[in-house]
Design an enzyme around this catalytic site. Structure first.
Site, PDB file in Angstrom:
ATOM      1  N   GLU A 130       0.841  -1.191   0.000  1.00 16.62           N
ATOM      2  CA  GLU A 130       0.000   0.000   0.000  1.00 16.62           C
ATOM      3  C   GLU A 130       0.881   1.248   0.000  1.00 16.62           C
ATOM      4  O   GLU A 130       2.082   1.155   0.279  1.00 16.62           O
ATOM      5  CB  GLU A 130      -0.927  -0.004   1.224  1.00 16.62           C
ATOM      6  CG  GLU A 130      -1.899  -1.182   1.224  1.00 16.62           C
ATOM      7  CD  GLU A 130      -2.850  -1.173   2.410  1.00 16.62           C
ATOM      8  OE1 GLU A 130      -2.878  -0.160   3.156  1.00 16.62           O
ATOM      9  OE2 GLU A 130      -3.562  -2.181   2.600  1.00 16.62           O
ATOM     10  N   GLY A 341      32.804  -1.065 -21.526  1.00 19.73           N
ATOM     11  CA  GLY A 341      33.096   0.327 -21.812  1.00 19.73           C
ATOM     12  C   GLY A 341      31.853   1.065 -22.281  1.00 19.73           C
ATOM     13  O   GLY A 341      30.748   0.857 -21.766  1.00 19.73           O
ATOM     14  N   GLU A 365       9.609  -7.811  -2.712  1.00 26.03           N
ATOM     15  CA  GLU A 365       9.522  -9.003  -1.848  1.00 26.03           C
ATOM     16  C   GLU A 365      10.524  -8.934  -0.697  1.00 26.03           C
ATOM     17  O   GLU A 365      11.125  -9.929  -0.299  1.00 26.03           O
ATOM     18  CB  GLU A 365       9.690 -10.288  -2.660  1.00 26.03           C
ATOM     19  CG  GLU A 365       8.504 -10.541  -3.571  1.00 26.03           C
ATOM     20  CD  GLU A 365       8.526 -11.927  -4.192  1.00 26.03           C
ATOM     21  OE1 GLU A 365       8.902 -12.892  -3.488  1.00 26.03           O
ATOM     22  OE2 GLU A 365       8.166 -12.037  -5.371  1.00 26.03           O
TER      23      GLU A 365
END
Length: 386
Positions: A130, A341, A365
């Site tokens: 949430e 690179g 998680e």
């Protein structure tokens, strides 16, 4: 080709080695056919292909009963991640999204959804986070209020993988049996119900379907509850206990691919008239990368083997595997980018894609620092000294 000698470790049985070989051949043949230009459609195509060819049967408890085989889950995630991060995501979410149904659901819930998710005909999601409660699940505020033969859902969920494209969500909401974690319950929530709204699609550095969901007086039947009232936190943690090791396996797959790419580059790239691999500094990087890969693999498959051997929980082992594998995969991939690179940060390069893919695994998680807290508490709790 990546090293496959780890398959001879005693963690595995012949069936695991056979599965790894078959999946490697399937991934090499099938995954290149998936168009990734539309992430939502790619996820649908991947779930469909994984279901069509039987790989999703491993994402849930077999119909005849038994347990999830965590070593199989880890081998599948590692192999898919090495080939295609979105393929790993598609497989993983079918398992995590229906994990609570598979492990704790009623016969009716299993009969309704598992055949669809195993066959790739339905996409699943796990709705726990949430806006104000990511790592702190006990602080969840979304409510499920009993009203006769229904529960009424109100609140928001965010950072929900497969949000917006899933057919079914395992959702956790506060039913109020007790304060904190003990007042949460789990529910099966089909997409498209009145009062269920996808309010935002979330864009990230590695494209995945993610969304914020809002529930406003959304009614679901009483029988949509998974398990008993107040068991939501235990169910969520039990599911994560199984699947946390598989997140580590996905990170391992990314790291193996990065090492393989780096080896090819070091052997083929010339500098000063000799291969890059002749430089001692480069050899030092390769040694560190190989060490990180093998150490991660040992932790991943120790956790998986321990769970498959009958341990009721592998909280400490899974936390160690996830922390080490994800953090050190980041290091391996970073070294690979350095060895490439300028080409290493060029859009479209494999190591550039891996660099974007790995970062989220150190967060979802259970973020890395949360895993440190888990490991410390488990270690302190097991210590018998004064």
């Amino acid at each position: 080709m990546p090293d496959r000698s780890f398959l001879n470790w005693p963690f595995f049985e012949d069936r695991h080695r056979e599965l790894a070989t078959a999946l490697e051949q399937w991934a090499a043949r099938e995954l290149g056919r998936i168009d990734h230009s539309d992430t939502d459609q790619a996820c649908w195509d991947l779930v469909s292909a994984l279901g069509r060819d039987g790989w999703l049967t491993h994402s849930a408890v077999p119909p005849e009963g038994g347990e999830l085989d965590v070593r199989t889950l880890c081998l599948i995630r590692e192999t898919l991640a090495r080939h295609d991060g979105l393929a790993d995501f598609a497989f993983a979410m079918q398992g995590l999204g229906t994990g609570a149904i598979s492990l704790f659901g009623s016969d009716a819930q299993k009969a309704e959804w598992l055949p669809l998710t195993r066959s790739g005909q339905a996409i699943s999601a796990f709705a726990l986070t949430e806006p104000q409660s990511g790592s702190d699940v006990a602080n969840s505020t979304m409510t499920a209020t009993r009203d006769g033969e229904h529960f009424v859902l109100n609140g928001e969920k965010t950072w929900i993988s497969n949000g917006g494209i899933a057919d079914v969500y395992t959702l956790f909401a506060r039913t109020g049996e007790a304060p904190g974690a003990k007042g949460l319950s789990a529910f099966v929530v089909p997409a498209g119900l009145p009062g269920f709204e996808v309010v935002e699609r979330l864009e990230t550095i590695a494209p995945h379907p993610l969304a914020t969901l809002r529930f406003t007086d959304c009614r679901i039947p009483v029988h949509a509850m998974i398990g008993a009232p107040g068991e939501g936190f235990r169910i969520a943690m039990s599911v994560l206990d199984v699947f946390r090791s598989t997140v580590a396996a996905a990170a391992l797959g990314f790291a193996r691919r990065a090492l393989d790419e780096a080896l090819t580059r070091a052997k083929s790239r010339q500098i000063g008239g000799a291969p890059l691999s002749d430089l001692q500094m480069v050899q030092g990087h390769i040694a560190d990368m190989a060490l990180d890969v093998d150490a991660a693999a040992l932790l991943v498959y120790r956790a998986a083997w321990t769970k498959d051997s009958g341990a009721p929980r592998v909280t400490r082992e899974a936390a160690m595997a996830k922390l080490f594998a994800t953090d050190h995969a980041q290091d391996v991939i970073d070294r690979a980018v350095q060895l490439f690179g300028g080409d290493g940060v060029k859009s479209g390069q494999t190591v550039e894609r891996l660099y974007r893919e790995i970062r989220a695994l150190r967060i979802y998680e259970g973020a890395s620092d949360v895993q440190r807290v888990v490991i410390a508490r488990q270690t302190l709790g097991a210590h018998q000294g004064g």
